[in-house]
Design a protein around this motif. Structure first.
Motif, PDB file in Angstrom:
ATOM      1  N   UNK A   1      -6.561   0.635 -11.737  1.00 10.39           N
ATOM      2  CA  UNK A   1      -5.402   0.444 -10.860  1.00 10.39           C
ATOM      3  C   UNK A   1      -5.225   1.594  -9.874  1.00 10.39           C
ATOM      4  N   UNK A   2      -5.462   2.829 -10.334  1.00 11.98           N
ATOM      5  CA  UNK A   2      -5.290   3.969  -9.436  1.00 11.98           C
ATOM      6  C   UNK A   2      -6.214   3.863  -8.233  1.00 11.98           C
ATOM      7  N   UNK A   3      -7.498   3.587  -8.505  1.00 11.93           N
ATOM      8  CA  UNK A   3      -8.458   3.486  -7.406  1.00 11.93           C
ATOM      9  C   UNK A   3      -8.145   2.275  -6.524  1.00 11.93           C
TER      10      UNK A   3
ATOM     11  N   UNK B   1      -5.282   0.531  -6.074  1.00 13.24           N
ATOM     12  CA  UNK B   1      -4.077   0.668  -5.261  1.00 13.24           C
ATOM     13  C   UNK B   1      -4.303   1.633  -4.108  1.00 13.24           C
ATOM     14  N   UNK B   2      -5.161   2.624  -4.347  1.00 13.94           N
ATOM     15  CA  UNK B   2      -5.496   3.551  -3.273  1.00 13.94           C
ATOM     16  C   UNK B   2      -6.196   2.847  -2.127  1.00 13.94           C
ATOM     17  N   UNK B   3      -7.104   1.885  -2.458  1.00 12.94           N
ATOM     18  CA  UNK B   3      -7.792   1.137  -1.403  1.00 12.94           C
ATOM     19  C   UNK B   3      -6.793   0.329  -0.592  1.00 12.94           C
TER      20      UNK B   3
ATOM     21  N   UNK C   1      -3.547   0.939  -0.214  1.00 13.47           N
ATOM     22  CA  UNK C   1      -2.738   1.847   0.587  1.00 13.47           C
ATOM     23  C   UNK C   1      -3.513   2.355   1.793  1.00 13.47           C
ATOM     24  N   UNK C   2      -4.812   2.612   1.572  1.00 13.17           N
ATOM     25  CA  UNK C   2      -5.648   3.129   2.638  1.00 13.17           C
ATOM     26  C   UNK C   2      -5.770   2.119   3.784  1.00 13.17           C
ATOM     27  N   UNK C   3      -6.021   0.859   3.406  1.00 11.29           N
ATOM     28  CA  UNK C   3      -6.176  -0.169   4.452  1.00 11.29           C
ATOM     29  C   UNK C   3      -4.839  -0.462   5.133  1.00 11.29           C
ATOM     30  N   UNK C   4      -3.734  -0.357   4.382  1.00  8.73           N
ATOM     31  CA  UNK C   4      -2.423  -0.592   4.988  1.00  8.73           C
ATOM     32  C   UNK C   4      -2.146   0.471   6.050  1.00  8.73           C
TER      33      UNK C   4
ATOM     34  N   UNK D   1      -0.466  -4.206  -4.161  1.00  8.99           N
ATOM     35  CA  UNK D   1      -0.532  -3.131  -5.157  1.00  8.99           C
ATOM     36  C   UNK D   1       0.086  -3.561  -6.472  1.00  8.99           C
TER      37      UNK D   1
ATOM     38  N   UNK E   1      -8.201   7.993 -11.832  1.00 10.19           N
ATOM     39  CA  UNK E   1      -8.021   6.914 -10.853  1.00 10.19           C
ATOM     40  C   UNK E   1      -6.924   7.211  -9.840  1.00 10.19           C
ATOM     41  N   UNK E   2      -5.710   7.537 -10.317  1.00 12.52           N
ATOM     42  CA  UNK E   2      -4.643   7.844  -9.361  1.00 12.52           C
ATOM     43  C   UNK E   2      -5.008   8.957  -8.394  1.00 12.52           C
TER      44      UNK E   2
ATOM     45  N   UNK F   1      -7.225   7.399  -5.814  1.00 15.68           N
ATOM     46  CA  UNK F   1      -6.471   6.433  -5.014  1.00 15.68           C
ATOM     47  C   UNK F   1      -5.511   7.098  -4.041  1.00 15.68           C
ATOM     48  N   UNK F   2      -4.788   8.097  -4.527  1.00 14.31           N
ATOM     49  CA  UNK F   2      -3.834   8.801  -3.657  1.00 14.31           C
ATOM     50  C   UNK F   2      -4.576   9.468  -2.509  1.00 14.31           C
TER      51      UNK F   2
ATOM     52  N   UNK G   1      -7.413   8.507  -1.216  1.00 16.75           N
ATOM     53  CA  UNK G   1      -7.917   7.485  -0.301  1.00 16.75           C
ATOM     54  C   UNK G   1      -6.822   7.018   0.656  1.00 16.75           C
ATOM     55  N   UNK G   2      -5.607   6.856   0.120  1.00 16.85           N
ATOM     56  CA  UNK G   2      -4.485   6.453   0.975  1.00 16.85           C
ATOM     57  C   UNK G   2      -4.206   7.543   2.016  1.00 16.85           C
TER      58      UNK G   2
ATOM     59  N   UNK H   1      -6.809   7.592   5.001  1.00 19.19           N
ATOM     60  CA  UNK H   1      -6.603   6.673   6.125  1.00 19.19           C
ATOM     61  C   UNK H   1      -5.397   7.071   6.948  1.00 19.19           C
TER      62      UNK H   1
ATOM     63  N   UNK I   1       3.002   4.337  -5.451  1.00 20.82           N
ATOM     64  CA  UNK I   1       2.571   3.234  -6.316  1.00 20.82           C
ATOM     65  C   UNK I   1       1.300   3.617  -7.069  1.00 20.82           C
ATOM     66  N   UNK I   2       0.346   4.298  -6.372  1.00 19.12           N
ATOM     67  CA  UNK I   2      -0.885   4.755  -7.043  1.00 19.12           C
ATOM     68  C   UNK I   2      -0.550   5.685  -8.208  1.00 19.12           C
TER      69      UNK I   2
ATOM     70  N   UNK J   1       0.298   4.680 -12.461  1.00 16.38           N
ATOM     71  CA  UNK J   1      -0.503   4.625 -13.690  1.00 16.38           C
ATOM     72  C   UNK J   1      -0.702   6.025 -14.290  1.00 16.38           C
TER      73      UNK J   1
END
Lengths: 82, 324
Positions: free
Chosen positions: A28-30, A32-34, A36-39, A61, B269-270, B273-274, B276-277, B280, B305-306, B309
């Motif tokens: 989920x972490x990875x 949701x990051x994708x 958020x990144x595309x958003x 997400x 993971x978080x 993900x963080x 990566x957000x 961008x 949200x990331x 978890x």
């Protein structure tokens, strides 16, 4: 020290709970990051649609979060119920 | 064949040293390789400033290397210190010191390579921005190193504290958990911080006018990226210093080990993900400065949200330590 069967099972349940939540949180972490990144990319390209894009991101997400919540549920079940 | 305590401690010291340097070498090598590959690309584009790009590559690689050097230092201490005459608890202390630093160096090593490579490409694109790019790269890479520094701090605390008065069970499991918590948690945050710093160097080279905005937002995004690693070191400190009542029960020990594993894996993971957000968001703030407010807002919402978890993992780890 003699290890009784019930203790072994209890120990495995605790270890399983930790591994369930720990490993379950990676995806989920990875993911949701994708999202958020595309958003962010989409709003950068088209700032006029920020509201719509934020809504879409959050829904996406939330769906991606579900497996993290499954992991949490299983961890709590292993800790308190089983 | 019977083995005495000193033999087991020596075995643990050597295995710990091997783990520290073996795992610790993964990240820096990948990161530096990425930097060098981007530097080659940059020099082929603008051979005129090859000297500047080469210097920048070496500086960037030196920072990425620091994570591996931390691992080398911990491995050397494990190999050459005399730990004999201590309690059997030292077996888990030495293994945990090695695991913590070994895992802890992976993310920071890879992460620091990204801004260094992108700064080289940026210099070939905008030679006039070379100085600012190097500064921005240094700031970004330095933040990437913080998770590995957390791991180094925990390793040193483990190596140089006196554990002789503590009960062997369940402290052995708590100490192993400490190593996993801080080491694994550092992977995601180190990598994520690098992703953010990478696009800030890219953005600065493409749009020199938005340089200061880009650096500020990079620092904001990197700060959020570090939170999973901070949860990891928080759980590590609790496991190290809480003090547990002596008990021979296996479940009590496993709960503490599981808390460390849960927080460690849960932060990977978080962290990615963080990052990566943030990556961008920083890229598009550079290209579209007018939307900085909108982009910062959505970046923070997405990152929050990331983060969720990682917070679940923190909660489960705390339940394992304090409730069970």
């Amino acid at each position: 020290m003699a290890i009784e069967g019930t203790h072994l099972v209890q120990a495995a349940a605790f270890l399983g709970a930790g591994l369930s939540m720990g490993l379950g949180a990676i995806g989920p972490g990875v993911g949701e990051g994708l999202v958020g990144s595309k958003a962010c990319e989409a709003i950068g390209k088209n700032p006029g649609e920020a509201g719509l894009l934020t809504r879409t991101m959050l829904v996406g997400q939330a769906v991606s979060e579900s497996t993290g919540i499954y992991a949490l549920v299983i961890a709590l079940l292993l800790l308190f119920v089983v | 064949m019977t083995l005495d305590i000193d033999t087991w401690i020596q075995v643990a010291a050597f295995v710990g040293g091997g783990l520290a340097m073996g795992f610790g070498a993964i990240g820096a090598a990948i990161g530096e390789g990425f930097t060098a590959s981007e530097a080659n690309l940059a020099i082929s584009r603008t051979p005129k400033i090859s000297g500047d790009i080469f210097k920048n590559m070496l500086v960037g690689q030196a920072i990425a290397e620091s994570a591996a050097i931390f691992a080398l230092v911990v491995a050397m201490i494990l190999l050459f210190t005399d730990f004999s005459g201590q309690s059997i608890l030292m077996v888990s202390v030495l293994l945990a010191a090695g695991l913590s630093m070994g895992f802890g160096a992976i993310g920071s090593g890879i992460g620091s390579g990204f801004p260094a490579g992108e700064a080289c490409v940026g210099m070939s694109r905008q030679p006039a921005m070379s100085g600012q790019l190097t500064t921005n790269m240094l700031i970004g890479s330095a933040v990437c190193q913080t998770p590995s520094i957390f791991a180094l701090v925990i390793s040193f605390i483990l190596l140089f504290s006196d554990f002789s008065g503590l009960p062997i069970a369940p402290t052995w499991a708590a100490i192993l958990g400490t190593g996993f918590a801080v080491g694994l948690a550092a992977i995601g945050s180190g990598l994520g911080g690098g992703l953010v710093a990478q696009t800030s160097c890219e953005g600065m080279a493409r749009q020199p006018t938005s340089a200061s905005t880009v650096t500020n937002i990079m620092l904001l995004a990197q700060a959020v990226t570090q939170t999973p690693a901070i949860y990891g070191i928080l759980i590590a400190f609790i496991l190290l210093f809480k003090g547990f009542t002596p008990t021979a029960s296996l479940p009590a020990a496993m709960a503490l080990l599981a808390a460390g594993l849960c927080m460690g894996f849960g932060a990977i993971g978080p962290g990615i993900g963080i990052g990566n957000t943030g990556r961008s968001a920083v890229r598009w703030i550079a290209r579209n400065k007018e939307s900085t407010a909108d982009l910062t807002r959505i970046m923070l919402v997405g990152q929050a949200v990331c983060e969720s978890t990682a917070i679940y993992s923190l909660v489960v780890a705390l339940v394992l330590i304090f409730v069970i």
